[in-house]
Structure formats: C-alpha cells, structure tokens
Design an enzyme around this catalytic site. Sequence first.
Site, PDB file in Angstrom:
ATOM      1  N   GLU A  26      36.971  38.218  42.007  1.00 31.20           N
ATOM      2  CA  GLU A  26      38.205  38.765  42.285  1.00 31.20           C
ATOM      3  C   GLU A  26      38.174  40.139  42.209  1.00 31.20           C
ATOM      4  O   GLU A  26      37.969  40.644  41.105  1.00 31.20           O
ATOM      5  CB  GLU A  26      39.073  38.007  41.306  1.00 31.20           C
ATOM      6  CG  GLU A  26      40.567  38.338  41.347  1.00 31.20           C
ATOM      7  CD  GLU A  26      41.129  39.522  40.800  1.00 31.20           C
ATOM      8  OE1 GLU A  26      42.119  40.227  41.367  1.00 31.20           O
ATOM      9  OE2 GLU A  26      40.594  40.219  39.910  1.00 31.20           O
ATOM     10  N   ASP A  34      38.517  36.341  37.496  1.00 32.73           N
ATOM     11  CA  ASP A  34      39.665  37.288  37.405  1.00 32.73           C
ATOM     12  C   ASP A  34      39.476  38.271  36.867  1.00 32.73           C
ATOM     13  O   ASP A  34      38.960  38.508  35.793  1.00 32.73           O
ATOM     14  CB  ASP A  34      40.918  36.507  36.804  1.00 32.73           C
ATOM     15  CG  ASP A  34      41.952  37.350  36.725  1.00 32.73           C
ATOM     16  OD1 ASP A  34      42.725  37.599  37.720  1.00 32.73           O
ATOM     17  OD2 ASP A  34      42.425  37.879  35.556  1.00 32.73           O
TER      18      ASP A  34
END
Length: 604
Positions: A311, A269
């Site tokens: 991500e 992320d």
Amino acid sequence: MSAFPLALPDDAEFSSRLAVRIGRHWPRLLEALRPLYGSGAWEGELAARLLSAAIDRPADLRDLDAAREAAPDWFQQPGMVGYCTYIDRFGGTLSGTRARLDELSRLGVTYLHPLPLLKPREGDSDGGFAVADFRQVDPKLGTIDDLRALAVDLRARGISLCLDIVCNHTADTHGWALAAKAGDAKFRDFYHVVKHPEQVAALEAHLGQVFPQTAPGNFTFVPEMGGHVWTTFYPFQWDLNYANPAVFIEMMDVLLYLANQGAEVFRLDSAPFLWKRAGTDCRGLPETHQVVRAWRAALAIAAPAVALKAEAIVGLAEVLPFLGDADRPECHLAYNNTAMTALWAALATGDTTPLSTCLTQALAKPAVAGWLTYVRCHDDIIWGALKGVIADETLAWISDFYAGTVPGSFADGRAFQAEPGAVRSTNGMAASLAGFRDGADNRAALARLRLLYGVTFALDGIPALYMGDERALTNDPDYALEADHEDGRWLHRPRMDWARPEGGIHTALAQFAALRRDRPGLHAANPARPFVTADPGLLAFDRGGGDGDRLICLGWFKGQAARIDLTDILGGGTWHDLLDGTDLTAQSVAMAPWGLRWLVKKDG
C-alpha cells in the site's frame, strides 16, 4: 548464517516440505533482520512462532501452499480480477456478504478485498484503520469464525481473500497501548515516545503531514506516556516501534494467524512509514524494506500460498522498491497508482501523453511481481503522484475540473485537503467523476466509465473493481450525517444499492473479465508497452507476444468521434475487435466519442 534452532515435527512428509522452505528462506529472514536487531534471543522466539504457525495451518491451506509453490505466478494469471468493498456497505455483515457471492462470480471476480474488518476502536476509527485487536473481527460484522467461513466459501469459488493489515500503528485502545499507558515497560517500548517539545519540533521539521486539516502534526501528547506519542495519521493511531524486534515478531504472528484463517493476500497498509529515523521524512527508508523482506520470507516458510501487496499510494519511484528484486523480493503486488491517476488526468485534458509516460516507467517492475490496476478506491485521488510528469498548474486545473469548478466540466467530485502549497486531491465515486447524474442522459458518462475500466482491464496486473462501479453507483451526498463520517472520503463510500439496475457497465465489466481469462498473452509478465500516437487523445498499447497471442488496446480520450490511420501501429492485414466483434483495417480505424477497442490480428 545460523541454522534453524528448533526440531521439526515427526510428520515426515510435512517436515520434508517445511525443511526445504526453511533452508531457502530462513537465511533470507535473518539477512534482513540482523542488520536491524543484531543476533539475540529474538531469533529463538521468531523460530518458535514460525514453527507453531506452520504446524497449526489447516490441511486445505497446506494443499493450497503446495499448489502455489508449483505455480508461483498464480497472482499474475490473466483470469485474476479483483473487487474492493466495505463489508458493512456491501453485504451488511460477513454472513450477508457470503450470500452475495454469486454477484461477484457473475463479474468474473477471483480476488476479494474487503476493506478493514478487524476490530476497531470505538468511535472514530479512520474507517477501520485504527485497529484495537488484530485477532478479532469488528463485532458489527461478525466473528472470526464468520471470517473463516467466508474464506472457505470464496476459496470454493476460486476467489482469494485479501485483508488489510495496518502495520504502521495500532489504535490507542489496543491491548498493547493500554498496557503501555498503565506503565508496562515492555509495551511502552512498542511505541515511540518523545519527551520534550523541542525534540518534537526537530523531528517535525523533516516530516510531511498526511491529514494537515483534520489531524495536523505527527505527535500527540499523552500524559500517561510521559511525553508525545508518534501519531503519523490521527491522534488515536499510535505508530509502532519497529526498532524493537518484539514488534516485528508480534506483527509477523498476526500475519500468520490471519493466514491460517484463510487470508491469501495481505495489503500492508501504511507500510512506507514503518521505520523512523531523525532527520528524514520517515517514508520508505531502507530499514522499512528490510522489514517487508523479512515478512515475505516468514510467510514463504509458514504459509507460502500467501502474497503481500504494498500500500504505497505514491509515485512510481517510491512504489517500485516495495517489489524488491529477484535476490531480495518484497511484495508480490503493488498498486499502479500513477497509471490510475494519469487515467483520470487524461479524461479531463484529452491528453494521454502523461499516461503513456507512466506506463513506460512502469516497465521497470520486476517480471515476477504484479501490479494491481484500478479506477477508484476508498482513498482520494492524489494528484501529487504525477508531480514531475504533469506541470503543477495543470494538476491544479485537473483538481478544479473534478471539483466541478472549471467551466464545461462534466465531473461531480469534491476537492480534498492537501499540505500547504500542494495541489488538492479529489474525492468522488468513479461514475460521479465521469459525469453520471441520476435522472440525466448518461450515455457519455457511461462511455467514459467504460473507457477507464476497459483500459484498466487491458493493462498488466490484477484489474480491481471498486464497490458499486459495476452499477454506476454515485456519490453519497449525505455521508456527513453518519457518526464519525466527517472525513470527506466518505463521499465515495456509499452503501451498495442492490435495487439499482445493472445496466451496460455491468455487462461491459463482465465481458472484459471473460475476454481476459482466455488470453494467455495477458499474463502479467507481459507488460503494457505504449505506442507514440500522432494525436495525444489516443492511447495505444501492446500486450502479449507474437501476432497469435497479441492484443492492442486503443482508448480515445476525446468526446468527438474520429477516424484514424494507424498503419504505423497496426501494420497491414485485417484486425478484429474483441469488444464489438467487427473487423477493420489499419488505414481506417473509427473511434467513437470516449471509444475503446481491443484488437487482435485476424487469421489470414
């Protein structure tokens, strides 16, 4: 290039395998990191952490390592099907989720991605993305033992566990941040602190804003730190300083620790933001890619069964570098965000030309890497990903369409924030965006939802279901009544309604998964190659090799039935539709409103 500085364990068989991995990947690790950190004592610490994690790896995971080293394309197999959810909204707890695994197996799921479940800060935690402890689970969901038990149960079913690693920042209540605020010089250097407002202004001049309405700016003044802490996302999320090798080592250690608990995929992320350099937008800088390459090499030594997923919810030009190349691999997987966004654009406009363009551009992906394809996720749909593919005024119209403000729109979504001058993005569950409304005649909405997922399952990569889409779950209109859920994205993060009928969409998704599983031509190394079609409402693309292992997907993005001559695409002979079992000829292909076909050449 330096040799590995530590002696290997006495276990001859294990040490032999480990020595091969070290010989292959330790040089790659140093090649990635020395340009960032030079040579120094950090190399010994790095080696010690790697060796410790490799020794601590459980026996069953060592077996998985060996199996995947023998079959490194495991994540590209056509039987891979993903499912993404929030634990608290799906099973309530980790134990409750273990009790729901039959539901996933019935859908053919082989890859489960529960959204952030590590211990978050108290109060607002950006949906769990403000992590207070990377080695503990959110107490509301269970314990690290419960996570390990879930991983074991999943592995027994052939389901790989994917975990989010928030690699750009920690919560302001993380132990490192608390130590930094208390004056510990070691941990102060884990973060970026800018002392003077004029320096902040100079940096801000080049930076974008992730949440311009709810969290404008990229810096937060923290008195205990004696200046402004870099906070790209929210003020309570402190960006880590990867110019410090100790930060890289600690985050590597987190990856290895969680890999040894059973995680098989890590979603990195916020990875594009890792490296900071004044005078740039600090997104996807070359140093960021060196950090990701180094993580890949480290895992290849200590936990080679584990894959990395980028991500990067941006355009293809920014995504593709995160896959690296044959000589410098980075992530194994990345989200095909532009294909998803272009799918929704096609549904609104009836024009699949931009989608075909995005699929053509996606052919640049390395053959050894894979896409994760999807219809919806926990984030908003960011129309800016199609900038340059679709005109800005059309993107603005599409945003309004899904907000339901265009006359005749079927959608029930909401516009979301954007930077000044940019097109607003869209929130909403897939069923709601496709026009599903409880109590209404939803045949057209369900056909649209089936079309989107049918195309997604036919594309190359891992098709991923988003929680509740298998039951046409709609928006949560009361999301803002819950504490710390003011963010508009909670509209499409409802609790799973297990009493909701499964219906035809559940049947369709299970069928897609079953049909994929038995077709080697749908291996992810065989990309989707779009055809030029006479009518822009028709999407057509090819998968696989020769006629014996070839599939052509047809998607009709208009609400009126049509009969189309596809001789130029299909050629002669008879074709068989795997989805409805009918045979047809190229000269007369019937497409129902929002229709979908998976065609294979019929023998003889």
